[in-house]
Design a protein around this motif. Structure first.
Motif, PDB file in Angstrom:
ATOM      1  N   ALA A 189      66.385  42.077  35.204  1.00 42.28           N
ATOM      2  CA  ALA A 189      65.249  42.837  34.688  1.00 42.28           C
ATOM      3  C   ALA A 189      63.987  42.614  35.509  1.00 42.28           C
ATOM      4  O   ALA A 189      63.863  41.648  36.276  1.00 42.28           O
ATOM      5  N   ASN A 190      63.059  43.547  35.343  1.00 44.88           N
ATOM      6  CA  ASN A 190      61.719  43.443  35.914  1.00 44.88           C
ATOM      7  C   ASN A 190      60.684  43.606  34.808  1.00 44.88           C
ATOM      8  O   ASN A 190      60.943  44.268  33.791  1.00 44.88           O
ATOM      9  N   ASN A 191      59.526  43.016  35.012  1.00 47.22           N
ATOM     10  CA  ASN A 191      58.413  43.317  34.119  1.00 47.22           C
ATOM     11  C   ASN A 191      58.081  44.802  34.244  1.00 47.22           C
ATOM     12  O   ASN A 191      58.243  45.398  35.315  1.00 47.22           O
ATOM     13  N   LEU A 192      57.592  45.393  33.158  1.00 46.82           N
ATOM     14  CA  LEU A 192      57.199  46.799  33.163  1.00 46.82           C
ATOM     15  C   LEU A 192      55.853  46.974  32.456  1.00 46.82           C
ATOM     16  O   LEU A 192      55.629  46.377  31.401  1.00 46.82           O
ATOM     17  N   LEU A 193      55.004  47.781  33.062  1.00 49.56           N
ATOM     18  CA  LEU A 193      53.745  48.186  32.449  1.00 49.56           C
ATOM     19  C   LEU A 193      53.446  49.615  32.879  1.00 49.56           C
ATOM     20  O   LEU A 193      53.761  50.005  34.004  1.00 49.56           O
ATOM     21  N   SER A 194      52.841  50.382  32.013  1.00 48.22           N
ATOM     22  CA  SER A 194      52.282  51.664  32.435  1.00 48.22           C
ATOM     23  C   SER A 194      50.853  51.415  32.912  1.00 48.22           C
ATOM     24  O   SER A 194      50.262  50.359  32.647  1.00 48.22           O
ATOM     25  N   ALA A 195      50.283  52.396  33.604  1.00 49.66           N
ATOM     26  CA  ALA A 195      48.885  52.263  34.031  1.00 49.66           C
ATOM     27  C   ALA A 195      47.976  52.122  32.817  1.00 49.66           C
ATOM     28  O   ALA A 195      47.000  51.355  32.846  1.00 49.66           O
ATOM     29  N   ARG A 196      48.290  52.836  31.737  1.00 49.03           N
ATOM     30  CA  ARG A 196      47.487  52.725  30.518  1.00 49.03           C
ATOM     31  C   ARG A 196      47.556  51.298  29.969  1.00 49.03           C
ATOM     32  O   ARG A 196      46.539  50.717  29.556  1.00 49.03           O
ATOM     33  N   SER A 197      48.757  50.720  29.948  1.00 45.94           N
ATOM     34  CA  SER A 197      48.916  49.362  29.432  1.00 45.94           C
ATOM     35  C   SER A 197      48.216  48.338  30.320  1.00 45.94           C
ATOM     36  O   SER A 197      47.597  47.390  29.822  1.00 45.94           O
ATOM     37  N   ALA A 198      48.325  48.510  31.636  1.00 41.63           N
ATOM     38  CA  ALA A 198      47.645  47.595  32.557  1.00 41.63           C
ATOM     39  C   ALA A 198      46.138  47.662  32.365  1.00 41.63           C
ATOM     40  O   ALA A 198      45.449  46.632  32.378  1.00 41.63           O
ATOM     41  N   ALA A 199      45.610  48.869  32.174  1.00 38.26           N
ATOM     42  CA  ALA A 199      44.173  49.026  31.959  1.00 38.26           C
ATOM     43  C   ALA A 199      43.744  48.402  30.639  1.00 38.26           C
ATOM     44  O   ALA A 199      42.679  47.771  30.548  1.00 38.26           O
ATOM     45  N   LEU A 200      44.568  48.563  29.603  1.00 41.52           N
ATOM     46  CA  LEU A 200      44.235  47.967  28.298  1.00 41.52           C
ATOM     47  C   LEU A 200      44.302  46.452  28.359  1.00 41.52           C
ATOM     48  O   LEU A 200      43.476  45.755  27.754  1.00 41.52           O
ATOM     49  N   LEU A 201      45.260  45.919  29.097  1.00 36.89           N
ATOM     50  CA  LEU A 201      45.343  44.473  29.297  1.00 36.89           C
ATOM     51  C   LEU A 201      44.095  43.969  30.008  1.00 36.89           C
ATOM     52  O   LEU A 201      43.489  42.960  29.596  1.00 36.89           O
ATOM     53  N   ALA A 202      43.688  44.664  31.072  1.00 34.10           N
ATOM     54  CA  ALA A 202      42.469  44.285  31.794  1.00 34.10           C
ATOM     55  C   ALA A 202      41.239  44.411  30.900  1.00 34.10           C
ATOM     56  O   ALA A 202      40.338  43.564  30.931  1.00 34.10           O
ATOM     57  N   TYR A 203      41.198  45.462  30.093  1.00 34.73           N
ATOM     58  CA  TYR A 203      40.086  45.698  29.157  1.00 34.73           C
ATOM     59  C   TYR A 203      39.942  44.516  28.196  1.00 34.73           C
ATOM     60  O   TYR A 203      38.838  44.019  27.952  1.00 34.73           O
ATOM     61  N   ASN A 204      41.066  44.053  27.653  1.00 37.74           N
ATOM     62  CA  ASN A 204      41.035  42.904  26.750  1.00 37.74           C
ATOM     63  C   ASN A 204      40.636  41.622  27.475  1.00 37.74           C
ATOM     64  O   ASN A 204      39.863  40.813  26.945  1.00 37.74           O
ATOM     65  N   LEU A 205      41.152  41.435  28.682  1.00 36.83           N
ATOM     66  CA  LEU A 205      40.857  40.215  29.433  1.00 36.83           C
ATOM     67  C   LEU A 205      39.369  40.082  29.733  1.00 36.83           C
ATOM     68  O   LEU A 205      38.757  39.043  29.454  1.00 36.83           O
ATOM     69  N   ILE A 206      38.751  41.139  30.274  1.00 34.07           N
ATOM     70  CA  ILE A 206      37.363  40.993  30.704  1.00 34.07           C
ATOM     71  C   ILE A 206      36.367  41.120  29.554  1.00 34.07           C
ATOM     72  O   ILE A 206      35.224  40.667  29.676  1.00 34.07           O
ATOM     73  N   ASN A 207      36.793  41.719  28.445  1.00 32.95           N
ATOM     74  CA  ASN A 207      35.902  41.767  27.287  1.00 32.95           C
ATOM     75  C   ASN A 207      36.006  40.516  26.424  1.00 32.95           C
ATOM     76  O   ASN A 207      35.006  40.040  25.885  1.00 32.95           O
ATOM     77  N   ASP A 208      37.209  39.960  26.293  1.00 32.65           N
ATOM     78  CA  ASP A 208      37.385  38.729  25.516  1.00 32.65           C
ATOM     79  C   ASP A 208      37.009  37.497  26.325  1.00 32.65           C
ATOM     80  O   ASP A 208      36.468  36.526  25.772  1.00 32.65           O
ATOM     81  N   TYR A 209      37.280  37.521  27.625  1.00 33.21           N
ATOM     82  CA  TYR A 209      37.019  36.362  28.490  1.00 33.21           C
ATOM     83  C   TYR A 209      36.355  36.823  29.790  1.00 33.21           C
ATOM     84  O   TYR A 209      36.971  36.806  30.865  1.00 33.21           O
ATOM     85  N   PRO A 210      35.087  37.237  29.716  1.00 35.15           N
ATOM     86  CA  PRO A 210      34.400  37.736  30.920  1.00 35.15           C
ATOM     87  C   PRO A 210      34.313  36.713  32.038  1.00 35.15           C
ATOM     88  O   PRO A 210      34.142  37.077  33.204  1.00 35.15           O
ATOM     89  N   GLU A 211      34.467  35.423  31.680  1.00 34.11           N
ATOM     90  CA  GLU A 211      34.428  34.386  32.712  1.00 34.11           C
ATOM     91  C   GLU A 211      35.598  34.509  33.682  1.00 34.11           C
ATOM     92  O   GLU A 211      35.576  33.896  34.764  1.00 34.11           O
ATOM     93  N   ALA A 212      36.617  35.286  33.328  1.00 34.89           N
ATOM     94  CA  ALA A 212      37.741  35.516  34.246  1.00 34.89           C
ATOM     95  C   ALA A 212      37.258  36.162  35.539  1.00 34.89           C
ATOM     96  O   ALA A 212      37.837  35.944  36.614  1.00 34.89           O
ATOM     97  N   LEU A 213      36.185  36.940  35.451  1.00 41.11           N
ATOM     98  CA  LEU A 213      35.646  37.611  36.638  1.00 41.11           C
ATOM     99  C   LEU A 213      34.966  36.637  37.589  1.00 41.11           C
ATOM    100  O   LEU A 213      34.836  36.922  38.773  1.00 41.11           O
ATOM    101  N   ASP A 214      34.525  35.494  37.066  1.00 47.47           N
ATOM    102  CA  ASP A 214      33.899  34.486  37.936  1.00 47.47           C
ATOM    103  C   ASP A 214      34.894  33.946  38.947  1.00 47.47           C
ATOM    104  O   ASP A 214      34.509  33.471  40.027  1.00 47.47           O
ATOM    105  N   VAL A 215      36.178  34.009  38.591  1.00 52.12           N
ATOM    106  CA  VAL A 215      37.226  33.544  39.498  1.00 52.12           C
ATOM    107  C   VAL A 215      37.781  34.699  40.325  1.00 52.12           C
ATOM    108  O   VAL A 215      37.964  34.581  41.540  1.00 52.12           O
ATOM    109  N   SER A 216      38.038  35.838  39.678  1.00 49.28           N
ATOM    110  CA  SER A 216      38.661  36.951  40.394  1.00 49.28           C
ATOM    111  C   SER A 216      37.781  37.516  41.504  1.00 49.28           C
ATOM    112  O   SER A 216      38.279  38.182  42.409  1.00 49.28           O
TER     113      SER A 216
END
Length: 447
Positions: A189-216
């Motif tokens: 198997a492979n991991n699977l995401l749609s572009a919508r899901s990837a964007a929603l994951l990113a949306y949650n990451l940077i809104n819940d933990y904006p400090e993630a951008l300090d590293v990225s």
């Protein structure tokens, strides 16, 4: 000769008029020609979650190392919950060590019997997209990668990702992991995401933990005595060290995650901020490495150049013909109602006029005559104001259950319940009124 000159002049003026028409036509007519050269793509406003552009956004594809955004989220969550800290140390087990030692997996070269902090491992994962440090973090948090995968899928469900399947923490193909395939997952198997899901994951990451951008946003850093570099070419790399990358630099880019495997081709979830506007973009299955950044730049240009954040409806907005509602058993006969908060959205030029509001009163708060029943508190929610858009193609919002965008509709003042004496008089009056109506109707029936 004069006639020829007149004809030439007329032709010249006609060409000028045609050029002017093309150059000055509204962008809304040109928007449909936005051609993103990738299998799937999406552009989202990072504050409101409004989708500004989408191309096959629901096609589930291998995300490669964009998978690591979920691992990043779970690391931040574990730190927030006190399970680990940035200074927590761990050693490297045989599995991530074997991945690190394999040059096909771009390992940073981990050493066993050495303590690594969570911060060191996280930076190698988020900046250098390292696979071995990702697995080490998964094992630290969940005990094994198999258990961590369960956490990934559970969190995806909680976030409401519409299209996803996580089978490992890194984004590698399970078939390349040999005997280390995470327990409970398909070896092929492979991991699977749609572009919508990837964007929603990113949306949650940077809104819940904006400090993630300090590293990225870090172009390069030191790890265990070596310099590791970010695969995001759009960051402002040092001209001396990476002059060839300067052509890809994009103002405002500070993340988020690249991805590449033979099956996934080239992927990139980007985010950029200029002034008060931040966008999230996803490019999936671009043909080559430069293309994923060139197509991201197209999406970002489209967002920054063609959309402007506007307040369309102010806090306290009222529909003219529905500014109040009747109140039963209250000291006041009516109460004013209005929106609890303002509504803002990224708007294309000339599109604000296509938004309107529609009221939906809470039927549980109304009697059979459609009246609110006293007492009514100031600020009490009495329903919702639905935002209705009647313009050109609308892609909706990124978060789950966002078919309708609503704002709370609240009472603007308090209405106390009338005292028992006045209620009694009203009841008596209502009784005799109904009795009189019944008698009148009966007498009419005689004739």
């Amino acid at each position: 000769m004069n006639n020829n000159r007149k004809k030439q002049m007329s032709l010249f003026l006609a060409v000028l008029v045609m050029m002017a028409a093309v150059l000055t036509q509204p962008f809304s007519a040109q928007a449909a020609t936005l051609d993103i050269e990738a299998e799937s793509a999406i552009l989202v406003d990072a504050e409101t979650g409004k989708i500004l552009y989408a191309k096959k956004p629901d096609m589930a594809l291998p995300p490669a190392s964009m998978t690591k955004m979920m691992t990043e989220y779970l690391v931040h969550e574990a730190i927030e919950e006190g399970q680990i800290s940035w200074d927590t140390t761990t050693q490297i087990s045989d599995y991530p060590y074997s991945i690190s030692a394999n040059p096909a997996f771009s390992g940073v070269g981990l050493t066993q019997s050495q303590d690594y902090t969570v911060r060191e491992l996280y930076e190698a994962m988020a900046i250098n997209s390292d696979n071995a440090t990702t697995i080490a973090l998964a094992e630290l948090i969940a005990g094994s990668e198999g258990e961590f995968v369960k956490m990934m899928n559970k969190k995806a469900e909680e976030m409401g990702l519409p299209d996803y399947k996580f089978v490992n923490s890194t984004g590698l193909a399970n078939s390349s992991l040999g005997e280390n395939v995470p327990e409970g997952t398909d070896p092929n198997a492979n991991n699977l995401l749609s572009a919508r899901s990837a964007a929603l994951l990113a949306y949650n990451l940077i809104n819940d933990y904006p400090e993630a951008l300090d590293v990225s946003k870090v172009p390069s850093t030191e790890f265990d005595g070596q310099t590791i570099r970010n695969y995001n070419w759009m960051l402002p790399h040092d001209a001396k060290e990476a002059s060839s990358l300067q052509q890809f630099h994009y103002e405002g880019i500070d993340g988020l995650k690249t991805g590449h495997t033979d099956l996934a081709k080239y992927c990139f979830t980007g985010t950029a901020k200029r002034d008060n506007n931040r966008f999230i973009s996803v490019i999936m299955k671009a043909e080559d490495e430069p293309a994923r950044f060139q197509q991201t730049a197209k999406l970002m240009d489209y967002g920054f150049q063609r959309f402007q954040k506007q307040e369309i409806f102010a806090e306290g907005y009222q529909l003219e013909d529905k500014s109040d509602i009747s109140v039963a058993k209250g000291k006041e006969d009516t109460v004013q109602i209005a929106t609890k908060e303002a509504f803002s959205a990224p708007i294309k030029e000339g599109q604000a006029e296509n938004y309107s509001i529609k009221y939906h009163l809470n039927k549980d708060k109304l009697n059979k005559d459609g009246e609110l029943i006293a007492p009514v508190k100031k600020g009490e929610k009495v329903g919702t104001a639905e935002i209705v858009y009647n313009g050109e193609e609308d892609y909706g919002y990124i978060y789950p259950d966002a078919g309708k965008q609503t704002i709370d509709l609240v009472a603007q003042s308090e209405v106390e319940k009338d005292n028992w004496f006045m209620l009694a008089i009203g009841s008596v009056g209502e009784f005799f009124g109904n009795l009189f109506s019944t008698v009148v109707d009966t007498v009419k029936g005689w004739f």
